[in-house]
Design an enzyme around this catalytic site. Structure first.
Site, PDB file in Angstrom:
ATOM      1  N   GLU A  41       0.691  -0.859   0.152  1.00  6.87           N
ATOM      2  CA  GLU A  41       0.139   0.064   0.418  1.00  6.87           C
ATOM      3  C   GLU A  41       0.538   1.122  -0.147  1.00  6.87           C
ATOM      4  O   GLU A  41       1.927   1.711   0.554  1.00  6.87           O
ATOM      5  CB  GLU A  41      -1.387  -0.209   1.318  1.00  6.87           C
ATOM      6  CG  GLU A  41      -2.065   1.247   1.211  1.00  6.87           C
ATOM      7  CD  GLU A  41      -3.134   0.640   2.417  1.00  6.87           C
ATOM      8  OE1 GLU A  41      -3.484   1.927   2.807  1.00  6.87           O
ATOM      9  OE2 GLU A  41      -2.586   0.978   3.210  1.00  6.87           O
ATOM     10  N   LYS A 116      -9.777   1.771  -3.151  1.00  5.99           N
ATOM     11  CA  LYS A 116      -9.872   1.011  -1.313  1.00  5.99           C
ATOM     12  C   LYS A 116     -11.664   1.110  -0.565  1.00  5.99           C
ATOM     13  O   LYS A 116     -11.987   2.321  -0.247  1.00  5.99           O
ATOM     14  CB  LYS A 116      -8.826   1.012   0.145  1.00  5.99           C
ATOM     15  CG  LYS A 116      -9.269   1.428   1.609  1.00  5.99           C
ATOM     16  CD  LYS A 116      -7.374   2.152   2.475  1.00  5.99           C
ATOM     17  CE  LYS A 116      -7.841   0.843   3.422  1.00  5.99           C
ATOM     18  NZ  LYS A 116      -6.852   2.052   3.748  1.00  5.99           N
ATOM     19  N   CYS A 157      -5.384  -3.204   2.694  1.00  2.95           N
ATOM     20  CA  CYS A 157      -5.341  -2.488   3.990  1.00  2.95           C
ATOM     21  C   CYS A 157      -6.399  -2.793   5.112  1.00  2.95           C
ATOM     22  O   CYS A 157      -6.993  -4.214   5.642  1.00  2.95           O
ATOM     23  CB  CYS A 157      -4.324  -1.352   4.220  1.00  2.95           C
ATOM     24  SG  CYS A 157      -3.768  -1.274   5.970  1.00  2.95           S
TER      25      CYS A 157
END
Length: 282
Positions: A41, A116, A157
């Site tokens: 990331e 995301k 994440c």
């Protein structure tokens, strides 16, 4: 059988240096036989809300930016699939910022783009406070991509804390989930491996997470420990917080074997509880 590589990259303040280092490590992994290489990331920038705007790029396969052009070249030169960690993305029409992962085929084609979904907004008193939503907007769709070894889902994440992504991916035939991520030294020792193994055992699939290396001079201290877990929730490859490359063999037949042996896939009671994969989503 597919050889997977996770590049635990040392990321600094200079984008050009980050891209150069990423290229060197991707090609090193390809030379070692990897067929899919994953970056962490925010591999092109420091991780922090104050950095996202200045490092952001538009993502357009017809007009590549500095980072996406570099990713395309890595994939083509190495002849590998590249899961390009994530970069801050600026949407031209609105100016909104996203935390976005791009996936590239060995031919250099952009085959997937994941924004995301779940923004990292937490407050652990006395330890860490972070609010991605102060700067970033969330994505609105699920993402997967096809390879010769099967379909793989993508999350970034904090997405791994939400089991629905992996559940939907597994029920739609994915053999693995790939999460570029940057847990920190508070949440990492608590939950990083636990979440990866949970996603793997619940869905009987491979799960891989790729972190930046830890830089104690940076404001944000990444946990590191890039890890691959098999469909029985065994950790088959991992590392510490230092820069390096983690390799693992991904055997799609093992997914079928595990799902046949403990057939929870066919034993679910959708007459009692809902099937999240049946909902309309993209």
């Amino acid at each position: 059988m597919m050889k997977l590589a996770l590049v635990q990259l040392a990321v600094g303040a200079h984008k050009a240096v980050n891209l150069c280092n990423a290229r060197a490590k991707v090609l090193e992994a390809a030379q070692a036989g990897a067929q899919m290489v994953v970056l962490p990331e925010c591999f092109n920038s420091p991780y922090g809300t104050k950095y996202f705007g200045s490092y952001a790029e538009t993502i357009d396969s017809a007009q590549l930016g500095e980072s996406t052009r570099a990713l395309q070249e890595m994939a083509q030169t190495g002849k590998v699939y590249v899961v390009g960690g994530s970069i801050p993305e600026r949407e031209p029409a609105t100016g909104r910022l996203f935390n976005t992962c791009t996936v590239w085929s060995p031919e250099g084609t952009l085959v997937a783009q994941h924004r995301k979904l779940h923004l990292f907004d937490i407050d652990i008193p006395g330890r860490i406070t972070f609010r991605e939503s102060d700067v970033l907007s969330p994505g609105t769709s699920l993402t997967s991509f096809t390879t010769p070894w099967g379909e793989f889902g993508v999350g970034i994440c904090y997405d791994m804390r939400f089991p629905e992504l992996a559940m939907v991916a597994a029920r739609r035939g994915c053999v693995g989930m790939v999460y570029p991520g940057a847990f920190n030294t508070t949440t990492g020792p608590l939950h990083w491996e636990l979440l990866l193994r949970a996603r793997a055992v619940d869905n009987q699939m491979f799960v891989a997470a790729c972190s930046p290396a830890r830089d104690v001079e940076a404001e944000y201290h990444a946990w590191g420990h890039s890890t691959v877990v098999d469909p029985s929730a065994r950790v088959i490859a991992t590392t510490d917080e230092s820069p390096g490359i983690v390799y693992a063999d991904i055997d799609p037949q093992l997914v079928d074997e595990v799902r046949r042996s403990i057939p929870v896939t066919t034993q679910r009671r959708f007459d009692v509880y809902p099937d999240v994969a049946a909902n309309k989503c993209t």
